[in-house]
Structure formats: structure tokens, C-alpha cells
Design a protein around this motif. Structure first.
Motif, short mmCIF file in Angstrom:
data_model
loop_
_atom_site.label_atom_id
_atom_site.label_comp_id
_atom_site.label_asym_id
_atom_site.label_seq_id
_atom_site.Cartn_x
_atom_site.Cartn_y
_atom_site.Cartn_z
N GLN A 142 -2.21 0.13 -5.11
CA GLN A 142 -2.22 -1.07 -4.25
C GLN A 142 -2.27 -2.37 -4.47
O GLN A 142 -3.10 -2.63 -5.68
CB GLN A 142 -3.45 -1.22 -3.00
N GLN A 190 0.93 -0.76 0.21
CA GLN A 190 -0.37 -0.66 -0.13
C GLN A 190 1.26 1.29 0.02
O GLN A 190 1.68 1.39 0.90
CB GLN A 190 -0.87 -0.08 0.97
N GLU A 216 -3.95 4.85 8.30
CA GLU A 216 -2.92 4.22 7.82
C GLU A 216 -1.77 4.69 7.05
O GLU A 216 -0.78 4.40 6.96
CB GLU A 216 -4.35 3.16 6.95
N TYR A 217 -2.18 5.90 6.46
CA TYR A 217 -1.37 5.96 4.65
C TYR A 217 -0.37 6.97 5.58
O TYR A 217 1.04 7.63 4.82
CB TYR A 217 -2.18 6.96 3.69
N SER A 227 -10.23 6.48 8.28
CA SER A 227 -9.35 4.27 8.77
C SER A 227 -7.82 5.32 7.63
O SER A 227 -6.51 4.58 7.81
CB SER A 227 -10.06 3.80 8.18
N LEU A 228 -8.41 5.38 6.33
CA LEU A 228 -7.21 5.57 4.99
C LEU A 228 -6.27 6.22 5.71
O LEU A 228 -5.31 6.06 5.86
CB LEU A 228 -7.73 6.12 3.96
N VAL A 287 -10.78 9.50 -3.13
CA VAL A 287 -8.63 9.18 -2.38
C VAL A 287 -8.70 9.95 -3.83
O VAL A 287 -7.54 9.81 -3.71
CB VAL A 287 -8.46 8.05 -1.86
N GLY A 313 -7.34 3.17 -0.21
CA GLY A 313 -7.63 2.48 0.30
C GLY A 313 -8.41 1.58 0.53
O GLY A 313 -8.53 0.98 -0.08
N LYS A 314 -8.46 0.49 1.94
CA LYS A 314 -8.65 -0.82 2.21
C LYS A 314 -9.85 -1.19 1.51
O LYS A 314 -10.39 -2.21 1.00
CB LYS A 314 -8.71 -1.32 3.60
N HIS A 315 -11.03 -0.27 2.00
CA HIS A 315 -12.33 -0.51 1.03
C HIS A 315 -12.26 -0.29 -0.47
O HIS A 315 -13.26 -1.73 -0.57
CB HIS A 315 -13.22 0.72 2.31
#
Length: 430
Positions: A237, A232, A324-325, A320-321, A295, A253-255
Motif C-alpha cells: 500500500q 493498494q 476492498e481487495y 472490510s479489507l 493479513v 488493509g486500511k487499518h
């Protein structure tokens, strides 16, 4: 009908989705010789992720050499964005011509005592005509904000129905509980329909599973426990899922990986139906998917992100993103609120990450004045400023950011101004 006349006519139609009735769509399409009856569909509903998922599926099919119609909403810069074939927007001339034909059908219906359509009904009718005229092999059809009562639900059983993540939104139309929202979204599941469901909360899952059972719908659900995120960064990703290794997506983003997996599962359903889709075309379709305003990185120095999160679930995914980033970094947020959304709570979610909020005005009928938002958030925070314009917010965020990270969120209806600014960044900053 000229292009500018078509846009003017459409923009003055109603946005009241409580007017939506299947019977109205059946009537107007009947006057236009039922173009939808000649097409095959992938139908997508949900609260968050349905636009990204629709684009993923469309690109997988395009990579597999199918002629693919794509209908999405809202647009960011041009109305034409909503109607595409193999990622190419409908031309102005075709838009004008089909808008004229649709307007003529509307005028006949008004003479018969029926009301004028909503924007969504009119554009859905236009899209179905265009996709039929252009002889699409398959159409990826995204609902607006509903499901059962959405204008797109005029179609018969699709090749596959996809339900993305469901959360509370548009409660003034569909009810104040997540169960009410889920029942509305489940309305696209028809008898014997192959259905892909994003894993939901227990109460939402029960509603959707019960609907599938009652409709004898064949069900497929992703297993996110089989997801392995391998890389990521701000550019891409890479993940593995089941037998798929090293799959790349550029949406962040994981989503967005989860949305890609939902699209992958839908592709597997289509493969079982005889569609010529391969592991390579799935990988190529996912990798080449772009979706503006999700994003979206407008600038790397400073990092300037444009995101369409406009409800609590979307804002939580964005937060959340960002954690994380950009761990241990403070972010300047530029926020424009929409009427009918819980702006106070959404700002509270972002507040722990915030260096400062710039609250902006923008030209949209549901825009909340920034002073009104300021009054609501002043009880729990003071690191905000009410701006007189979007340009003021951009310039001040860039010049004052300590960690060099700016994120825009709250609505999609001002994205064009941000994109225009960064398209002419050098001259604006001088």
C-alpha cells in the motif's frame, strides 16, 4: 536451566490476568536490581493494532540507528519471538539464562509467602532484564491485554504512551462496557506523559482525553482526514499523510495504514524530544515492517491469507479489507474459535462474504470445539463443515474454492500449523 526446561516451566505458569498487581512486579524486579530503571520506553496499549504499531515504531527507531528492544505477545511459532532487539529474537542461550535468574527470584518470593507469577509477569520480567543487559537505547513495550494492571505498567513515565484502537474484548476481566475497557487501557498514561491517541468513538475519546487532562499529559492525535491512499494491492500500500508523500507499507488493509500513521505521530513526538529520526528513516522503517499473521499471504495461487482477527472489531476490519481487495468474490473461511469470544457474531460478520466455512479443532486450552460452534451457527447458515484436522481444512479449501481465495481467522494459536504446512506445501499436496 536448559532451554527446554525454561519453556516447560513458563508454559505451566498461570494465565489468570486477574492476578496482576504492580506491587508484585515491583517486588520481583527489586530482587533483580530493578533493570527497568535503566531503560527508556515507548509504551503501547489498545485492543487492536498495538502489535503492528509497536513493530512500526521499533523499525522506525532501528532505521534511525538506535538499539531497540521490542516486547510483544503472543508468539506464533517460538516463545523467543516476544523478546527482540532490532528485530532479532533473543537467543536460546540468553533465554535460558535469564529464565533461570527469574525463576530463582520467584523461588525466593514463594519462600516469603508470595504466589508464583503469571506467564505475562514472568516474561515481562525476563524481557526487562534482557533489554537492560543488552544496553538498549529504547524499548518498545506492548501491553498484553490490559493497561493499568498489565505487568508492563511497572515502568515509570515513558518517552511516549500510545493508545491504539479500543473495542470490547476481555470483558470477563475488565468489565462489560467500552468505558470500562477504555479506563483500563488509559492506565498507561502517567503524569506529564507525551501521549498519542488513535481516533476513537466519542465515548472512548472522552475517557482518554479526561485522563490526559487529569495527568497533564501532552496529547497528539492523528487526523485521518489528511490521509490519501494512493495505491493498494496484494503486495503493498502507498499513501500520503500531511507532509509525508508516497509512504509504502507491506502490511495490508486500511487499518494498517492507520496504525502506520499512529507510529508516525509517535515518531514526531520523539523527534521533538531530540531523537535523530528523519523522514527517510520513518519511510524505511514503515516499509520494512513485517508482522506475521496480520493479513499474511501464505500463498498466491490460490490466495491463502492468515489473519489474527479474534474479536469483533478485528473481524470487522478483516471483512472490510476482503471486500476492498476481492470485490464480488466468494471466500472460503477456515475458522477456529476461542473461548470467551463472540464466535457466533464474528461468523455472522464474515458470512455475507463466505462461500463456505471450515471449522477446525486445535490444541489450546481455550479452543472451542468446532462442533460447539456448528451448533450455534446452524440456526442462520448451513454452508459450513466440521473438520477433523487443520490439514483436512487446508486441503479441502484449496480443492473446492471457486474463486481461489481462502482466509484463516478466529485465533492466533494455530498459526504455526498453517505455516508449517505451507513451508512443506509440495510434499503435503502430493
Amino acid at each position: 536451566m536448559r532451554y527446554d526446561e525454561a519453556l516447560n516451566y513458563i508454559s505451566q505458569l498461570s494465565t489468570n490476568i486477574s492476578q496482576h498487581r504492580r506491587e508484585y512486579m515491583e517486588t520481583i524486579l527489586g530482587k533483580l536490581r530493578n533493570p527497568h530503571n535503566n531503560l527508556k520506553f515507548i509504551h503501547i496499549a489498545g485492543t487492536n493494532g498495538k502489535g503492528s504499531t509497536a513493530n512500526y515504531i521499533s523499525n522506525i527507531l532501528s532505521s534511525s540507528n538506535y538499539r531497540v528492544g521490542l516486547f510483544t505477545s503472543p508468539h506464533i511459532e517460538r516463545w523467543n519471538e516476544r523478546i527482540k532487539i532490532n528485530n532479532v529474537e533473543i537467543a536460546d542461550q540468553d533465554f535460558s539464562e535469564i529464565a533461570g535468574l527469574t525463576k530463582y527470584a520467584v523461588e525466593q518470593m514463594v519462600l516469603e509467602g508470595l504466589e508464583a507469577p503469571t506467564i505475562a509477569q514472568f516474561l515481562t520480567t525476563m524481557a526487562l532484564q534482557y533489554f537492560n543487559k543488552m544496553q538498549c537505547d529504547v524499548v518498545v513495550l506492548e501491553t498484553g491485554c490490559g493497561g493499568k494492571m498489565d505487568p508492563t505498567n511497572v515502568i515509570s513515565s515513558p518517552e511516549v504512551a500510545v493508545i491504539t484502537k479500543i473495542s470490547l474484548d476481555h470483558t470477563n476481566y475488565f468489565g462489560n462496557s467500552i468505558i470500562d475497557i477504555a479506563k483500563e487501557k488509559a492506565g498507561i498514561i502517567k503524569e506529564n506523559t507525551d501521549t498519542v491517541l488513535y481516533p476513537q468513538s466519542e465515548e472512548v475519546t472522552k475517557i482518554l482525553l479526561d485522563c490526559c487532562v487529569s495527568k497533564n499529559a501532552k496529547l497528539q492525535q492523528p487526523d485521518f482526514n489528511k490521509l490519501i491512499v494512493m495505491e493498494q494491492n496484494i503486495d503493498r500500500q502507498i499513501f500520503s499523510y500531511k507532509g509525508y508523500k508516497g509512504v509504502e507499507v507491506t502490511l495490508l488493509g486500511k487499518h494498517q495504514i492507520e496504525n502506520a500513521i499512529v507510529a508516525l505521530e509517535a515518531a514526531e513526538v520523539l523527534i521533538k524530544k531530540g531523537y535523530k529520526i528523519t523522514e527517510n528513516t520513518i519511510a524505511n522503517g514503515l516499509k520494512n515492517t513485517k508482522w506475521p499473521g496480520r493479513v499474511e499471504l501464505l500463498c498466491k495461487n490460490p490466495v491463502f491469507i492468515l489473519d489474527g482477527a479474534h474479536n469483533l472489531d478485528g473481524i470487522e476490519a478483516l471483512a472490510s479489507l476482503l471486500k476492498e481487495y476481492f470485490p464480488n468474490k466468494k471466500i472460503i473461511f477456515i475458522y477456529g474459535g476461542l473461548r470467551g469470544k463472540d464466535n457466533e457474531k464474528m461468523i455472522q460478520v464474515l458470512a455475507p462474504l463466505a462461500e463456505r466455512f471450515f471449522l477446525i479443532p486445535y490444541n489450546y486450552h481455550r479452543a472451542v470445539p468446532p462442533k460447539e460452534i456448528a451448533e450455534k451457527i446452524s440456526s442462520f447458515m448451513d454452508n459450513y463443515k466440521v473438520c477433523m484436522s487443520i490439514e483436512e481444512a487446508i486441503k479441502q479449501s484449496i480443492s473446492t474454492s471457486v474463486d481461489g481465495i481462502v482466509c484463516v481467522a478466529g485465533s492466533m494459536y494455530y498459526f504455526k500449523e498453517f505455516k508449517d504446512y505451507f513451508n512443506h506445501k509440495e510434499e503435503k499436496l502430493n
